[in-house]
Design a protein around this motif. Structure first.
Motif, PDB file in Angstrom:
ATOM      1  N   UNK A   1       1.008  26.334   0.292  1.00  0.00           N
ATOM      2  CA  UNK A   1       0.016  25.548  -0.443  1.00  0.00           C
ATOM      3  C   UNK A   1      -1.332  26.262  -0.490  1.00  0.00           C
ATOM      4  N   UNK A   2      -1.653  27.053   0.539  1.00  0.00           N
ATOM      5  CA  UNK A   2      -2.904  27.816   0.545  1.00  0.00           C
ATOM      6  C   UNK A   2      -2.931  28.830  -0.602  1.00  0.00           C
ATOM      7  N   UNK A   3      -1.779  29.342  -0.981  1.00  0.00           N
ATOM      8  CA  UNK A   3      -1.722  30.243  -2.136  1.00  0.00           C
ATOM      9  C   UNK A   3      -2.097  29.492  -3.403  1.00  0.00           C
ATOM     10  N   UNK A   4      -1.601  28.273  -3.530  1.00  0.00           N
ATOM     11  CA  UNK A   4      -1.938  27.445  -4.688  1.00  0.00           C
ATOM     12  C   UNK A   4      -3.430  27.122  -4.724  1.00  0.00           C
ATOM     13  N   UNK A   5      -4.047  26.978  -3.559  1.00  0.00           N
ATOM     14  CA  UNK A   5      -5.467  26.657  -3.471  1.00  0.00           C
ATOM     15  C   UNK A   5      -6.365  27.901  -3.555  1.00  0.00           C
ATOM     16  N   UNK A   6      -5.776  29.070  -3.834  1.00  0.00           N
ATOM     17  CA  UNK A   6      -6.504  30.335  -4.022  1.00  0.00           C
ATOM     18  C   UNK A   6      -7.144  30.855  -2.726  1.00  0.00           C
ATOM     19  N   UNK A   7      -6.738  30.335  -1.577  1.00  0.00           N
ATOM     20  CA  UNK A   7      -7.273  30.857  -0.329  1.00  0.00           C
ATOM     21  C   UNK A   7      -6.547  32.136   0.094  1.00  0.00           C
ATOM     22  N   UNK A   8      -5.320  32.296  -0.366  1.00  0.00           N
ATOM     23  CA  UNK A   8      -4.565  33.523  -0.156  1.00  0.00           C
ATOM     24  C   UNK A   8      -4.062  34.010  -1.508  1.00  0.00           C
ATOM     25  N   UNK A   9      -4.020  35.332  -1.660  1.00  0.00           N
ATOM     26  CA  UNK A   9      -3.465  35.916  -2.879  1.00  0.00           C
ATOM     27  C   UNK A   9      -1.965  36.113  -2.770  1.00  0.00           C
ATOM     28  N   UNK A  10      -1.440  36.093  -1.575  1.00  0.00           N
ATOM     29  CA  UNK A  10      -0.001  36.236  -1.349  1.00  0.00           C
ATOM     30  C   UNK A  10       0.291  35.871   0.098  1.00  0.00           C
ATOM     31  N   UNK A  11       1.569  35.730   0.428  1.00  0.00           N
ATOM     32  CA  UNK A  11       2.008  35.433   1.795  1.00  0.00           C
ATOM     33  C   UNK A  11       3.171  36.351   2.117  1.00  0.00           C
ATOM     34  N   UNK A  12       3.110  36.974   3.286  1.00  0.00           N
ATOM     35  CA  UNK A  12       4.172  37.855   3.760  1.00  0.00           C
ATOM     36  C   UNK A  12       4.642  37.344   5.120  1.00  0.00           C
ATOM     37  N   UNK A  13       5.938  37.166   5.270  1.00  0.00           N
ATOM     38  CA  UNK A  13       6.482  36.678   6.535  1.00  0.00           C
ATOM     39  C   UNK A  13       7.861  36.099   6.336  1.00  0.00           C
ATOM     40  N   UNK A  14       8.344  35.411   7.347  1.00  0.00           N
ATOM     41  CA  UNK A  14       9.666  34.795   7.285  1.00  0.00           C
ATOM     42  C   UNK A  14       9.575  33.435   6.613  1.00  0.00           C
ATOM     43  N   UNK A  15       9.163  33.447   5.352  1.00  0.00           N
ATOM     44  CA  UNK A  15       8.990  32.216   4.566  1.00  0.00           C
ATOM     45  C   UNK A  15      10.237  32.013   3.721  1.00  0.00           C
ATOM     46  N   UNK A  16      10.902  30.879   3.899  1.00  0.00           N
ATOM     47  CA  UNK A  16      12.148  30.605   3.199  1.00  0.00           C
ATOM     48  C   UNK A  16      11.877  30.169   1.764  1.00  0.00           C
ATOM     49  N   UNK A  17      12.786  30.545   0.870  1.00  0.00           N
ATOM     50  CA  UNK A  17      12.690  30.193  -0.545  1.00  0.00           C
ATOM     51  C   UNK A  17      13.414  28.868  -0.756  1.00  0.00           C
ATOM     52  N   UNK A  18      12.650  27.808  -0.956  1.00  0.00           N
ATOM     53  CA  UNK A  18      13.224  26.483  -1.199  1.00  0.00           C
ATOM     54  C   UNK A  18      12.552  25.867  -2.422  1.00  0.00           C
ATOM     55  N   UNK A  19      13.234  24.925  -3.050  1.00  0.00           N
ATOM     56  CA  UNK A  19      12.813  24.412  -4.352  1.00  0.00           C
ATOM     57  C   UNK A  19      11.453  23.719  -4.309  1.00  0.00           C
ATOM     58  N   UNK A  20      11.181  22.913  -3.276  1.00  0.00           N
ATOM     59  CA  UNK A  20       9.951  22.130  -3.284  1.00  0.00           C
ATOM     60  C   UNK A  20       8.699  22.993  -3.141  1.00  0.00           C
ATOM     61  N   UNK A  21       8.856  24.243  -2.716  1.00  0.00           N
ATOM     62  CA  UNK A  21       7.687  25.119  -2.591  1.00  0.00           C
ATOM     63  C   UNK A  21       7.304  25.772  -3.915  1.00  0.00           C
ATOM     64  N   UNK A  22       8.170  25.686  -4.915  1.00  0.00           N
ATOM     65  CA  UNK A  22       7.863  26.283  -6.207  1.00  0.00           C
ATOM     66  C   UNK A  22       6.803  25.496  -6.969  1.00  0.00           C
ATOM     67  N   UNK A  23       6.491  24.307  -6.535  1.00  0.00           N
ATOM     68  CA  UNK A  23       5.416  23.572  -7.198  1.00  0.00           C
ATOM     69  C   UNK A  23       4.051  24.146  -6.855  1.00  0.00           C
TER      70      UNK A  23
END
Length: 857
Positions: free
Chosen positions: A483-505
């Motif tokens: 969500x921080x990426x959506x709020x423009x606080x981060x330009x990207x995220x790198x890590x063990x972040x899983x790809x799930x449908x609800x995060x695509x919003x």
């Protein structure tokens, strides 16, 4: 803008008009220009000079009437001069919007039109056959811009352009194609209204928040000056790159000192025309004098591209009109098409009703109160410092053109991209993926390591451009960091972040770089099996059979040789058979070597004893191994049993798994417990605090590698997840990063990282297969051949030594010999079956006869 209307007025009368037409041709030229623009002012003066040069040429005279268009294409198209009778041609229309309006009217009246618009589409000349493009095509200019971008290894640019149809269809597509040819692409398109707008500052603010720092500007001069003024006020010059195209760069010479101060360091591409020859020098001096007298407030009085273009257009029409000799519009159209002369701007020749395209462009760098001419770019040749026969070209880089003053005055070349703020989650349960170490308890000295970090570094190495970035730790859940990426606080995220449908919003993901899936892990327990026949398992059936055969054979040889020396081996047949079998198998456990009388027997028994020793030791070791290996099985077979028993389950704290267990699988909220360390999982499973733990597939591999003795994966694998990198929705970086990540995978680099960082601990299969441990004859062929061969050799020697005494033997001895020879016959028959490939060495009918003869002896 200029709209030039050429009228031909024949000086005729009712009586002798035809004769006067042959004597003199008089042309009336109407010009509509924008008095408020620099372009209009230059065109007005240039047209007046062209009228003066044409006057009297080929018995011609021209009258020039100039009106102010207020820079309105509709007013220009509907000017009352268009309705004047006997109009033969129209020259002008600075933009495609103006040209299309006038072309429609002129085509209906069958009047040729020469347009100054340099983005005339191909379909336009097919729709309006009387339309000509009188300005060189600028498509090659976009290749010059792309060459500049390639020179400094910028691979993404933002294009700021004027929102008109001519630019959208005639400039953006060729620019995009040219950038793609050099491995770059358009990062963003920013369309601005044709006139100064209050939204300009808002657009610049958006660009300032973005990552791209290379801008290609294609605007009218007034709008461009306003843009650069605001950009300087917003501190968007230093570390930025601004590249202007011909509509701006060709008028840089006319910009006043206060305006050009906000353009310092800008690179520009402008049309090139040779400023040589007597004709140009005469035009140049006359233009300066006329322009300075008519417009004394202008800072610069030099002619530019639009002045020489207007001069050539008037001259083209005038020459065509003189050659057509009042032959009508069709004749005039043909003469225009066949024009062939050297103009001030370029060679005047038309191909497909378009002026020959420009091939050479000048590269300038704005500095001080003017600009510095860096060099030239020629299509097919590249960059050069000069245009002559001694010029040297560099097709790939403009760095040979000398030092460049960049906006803001830095000594280094701008990177073209802002430093990305990349968030890294700190709550990783398995540090093999993400491990953050703080040095000296200061976040300013933070080191990041782990599989995810190394994969990201390998991905950056496969990008065709440099991507400056800074890794920033984030304390929170995985959903929060997305969500921080959506709020423009981060330009990207790198890590063990899983790809799930609800995060695509909130964001988008790259291709996954790990296996997808959710795995259930449970403890294992011992499984009892039937051990009644376990003592038979060390050997295969073939091995047991071969052991019996070789023992019986060896026992027979020993019995046969020793029976003459030992009375205990004589007697009835039943007693001798029992003695033979006892002798064969007792050797497996003990050997009375002192009772042997023949050296042949001793030789047989030594070899036999060695083979027996090896076999018995192998049997004992294998049986011991089978008795100690445990048979294990999972304590929980499937998820349904957990749901039925209302069991407690665990998951990684902060991950998506909790919501999935609750909403999809159906566990109750109170039956789901989170953990933060692998050790906590293991302890909870051992103590039966939880019955199972659900982990993403890559985490499950690590857990089982560490705790392979006590846990096992059970149940189905749910196809969900997989780790990926996070970017904002619609990010221009996403396609490039995904492509680079695929290259890492296809090159084998990803597999190497997995083997070195995740597969350091391996675990064997939990349940073994007995067949994998059973010994077969393949392991003992050499021993069986040695002992069998030794016994056979001793038997053959014994037979030949006692052959001549057979006729003196008793009936009992003859019976024994017949028995022995029958055994040998059968043995030879078996050997022939195993040796079919060499059966041609002996007659198939002679062997039985030979055997029979031995039996009869």
């Amino acid at each position: 803008m200029a709209l030039v209307l050429l009228f031909t007025q024949k000086a005729i009368s009712d009586g002798d008009g035809s004769a006067m037409q042959k004597d003199h041709i008089k042309g009336i030229i109407g010009a509509i220009v924008d008095y408020n623009s620099r372009i209009g002012k230059e065109e007005k003066v240039a047209m007046e000079l062209a009228r003066e040069d044409i006057y009297g040429y080929n018995n011609q005279s021209l009258v020039l009437h100039i009106k102010n268009s207020q820079r309105d294409p509709f007013q220009a198209a509907l000017a009352d001069l268009i309705n004047t009778q006997q109009v033969e041609a129209i020259v002008g229309a600075q933009t495609w919007e103006e040209a299309s309006l006038v072309a429609e009217i002129c085509s209906q009246a069958r009047i040729p039109i020469l347009s100054f618009a340099d983005a005339t589409p191909q379909w336009a000349t097919e729709r309006w056959p009387f339309l000509y493009q009188a300005s060189p095509n600028q498509y090659a200019q976009m290749k010059a811009v792309a060459a500049i971008v390639q020179s400094w290894e910028w691979y993404r640019v933002t294009v700021i352009y004027e929102d008109t149809e001519s630019v959208a269809t005639g400039v953006i597509p060729p620019l995009s194609d040219a950038l793609r040819e050099v491995g770059a692409e358009i990062n963003q398109l920013v369309a601005l209204p044709p006139f100064t707008s209050s939204s300009l500052s808002e657009e610049l603010e958006k660009l300032k928040r973005g990552q791209c720092r290379v801008f290609v500007v294609h605007l009218s001069l007034p709008l461009a000056l306003h843009l650069f003024k605001l950009a300087k006020e917003m501190e968007m010059m230093k570390d930025y790159v601004w590249i202007t195209t011909d509509p701006i760069t060709s008028l840089v010479h006319s910009i006043n000192a206060s305006s050009i101060d906000s353009m310092q360091g800008i690179l520009g591409v402008k049309s090139y025309y040779p400023e040589t020859g007597d004709h140009f020098h005469d035009f140049y001096h006359r233009f300066r004098q006329r322009f300075s007298s008519e417009y004394p407030k202008e800072d610069n009085h030099e002619p530019g591209k639009y002045a020489v273009q207007a001069y050539d257009a008037i001259r083209t029409i005038a020459l065509a009109m003189g050659e057509s000799n009042m032959g009508g519009s069709k004749k005039l159209l043909q003469k225009i098409f066949s024009s062939d002369f050297q103009g001030l701007s370029t060679k005047i020749q038309f191909t497909d009703r378009k002026l020959s395209p420009a091939r050479i462009f000048q590269i300038i760098n704005v500095m001080g109160k003017s600009y510095r001419e860096l060099g030239f770019w020629s299509e097919g040749l590249g960059f050069s410092e000069r245009i002559d026969k001694r010029a040297t070209y560099d097709n790939s880089s403009m760095k040979t053109l000398g030092q460049i003053l960049w906006p803001g005055g830095p000594l280094y070349t701008p990177r073209g991209w802002t430093v990305l703020k990349i968030g890294v989650p700190t709550g990783s349960t398995f540090k093999q993926f993400v491990d953050i170490v703080y040095d000296d308890h200061s976040e300013n000295k933070t080191s990041f390591s782990g599989f995810s970090i190394e994969v990201f570094k390998a991905t950056l190495e496969n990008l065709p451009f440099d991507l400056p970035h800074k890794l920033i730790p984030f304390y929170g859940t995985y959903d929060q960091i997305v969500e921080e990426v959506h709020l423009k606080k981060f330009d990207a995220v790198v890590g063990d972040v899983a790809i799930v449908a609800n995060r695509f919003q909130h964001a988008e993901f790259t291709q996954p770089y790990t296996d997808a899936g959710l795995v259930m892990i449970v403890p294992i327990r011992s499984r009892e099996s039937n051990k009644a026949w376990l003592f038979m398992k060390p050997f295969t059936r073939a091995m047991w059979l071969l052991v019996v055969i070789i023992n019986v054979y060896n026992g027979f040889v020993v019995w046969l040789i020793e029976r003459n020396h030992c009375p205990n081996l004589s007697g009835p047949i039943s007693n001798q058979v029992g003695t033979l079998l006892w002798l064969a198998f007792s050797t497996l456990f003990s050997l009375q070597g002192g009772g042997l009388h023949s050296n042949l027997t001793r030789m047989t028994m030594v070899v036999w004893l060695f083979v027996v020793l090896v076999i018995t030791q192998s049997y004992t070791a294998n049986l011991t191994s089978m008795l100690t290996v445990q048979k294990l099985e999972p304590t929980v077979a499937d998820v349904e049993s957990l749901l039925y028993t209302n069991a407690m389950v665990g998951y990684c704290k902060g991950s998506y798994v909790r919501a999935y267990l609750e909403t999809v699988i159906g566990f109750k909220r109170q039956n789901i417990k989170n953990f933060t360390l692998p050790e906590e999982f293991a302890q909870a499973l051992r103590s039966r605090e939880i019955e199972a733990v659900f982990l993403e597939a890559p985490l499950a591999k690590l857990f089982l590698a560490k705790y392979c003795k006590g846990f096992i994966a059970a149940g189905p694998r749910y196809k969900i997840g997989g780790f990926g990198f996070v970017f904002p929705r619609g990010s221009p970086l996403l396609p490039g990063v995904s492509k680079a990540l695929l290259k890492v995978s296809e090159s084998g680099k990803l597999r190497d990282l997995e083997n070195s960082m995740l597969a350091s601990e391996t675990c064997s299969e939990v349940e073994s297969n007995d067949e994998n441990y059973r010994l077969s004859p393949n392991s003992f062929w050499a021993l069986f051949i040695i002992t069998g061969g030794t016994s056979t050799v001793t038997l053959v020697i014994y037979v030949f030594c006692h052959r001549w005494n057979v006729h003196d033997s008793t009936h009992e001895h003859k019976t024994i010999w017949r028995l022995m020879l029958a055994v040998m016959k059968y043995w030879g028959y078996r050997k022939r079956r195993f040796s079919r490939r060499v059966s041609d060495t002996a007659s198939p009918r002679s062997s039985p006869n030979a055997s029979d003869s031995w039996v009869q002896v």
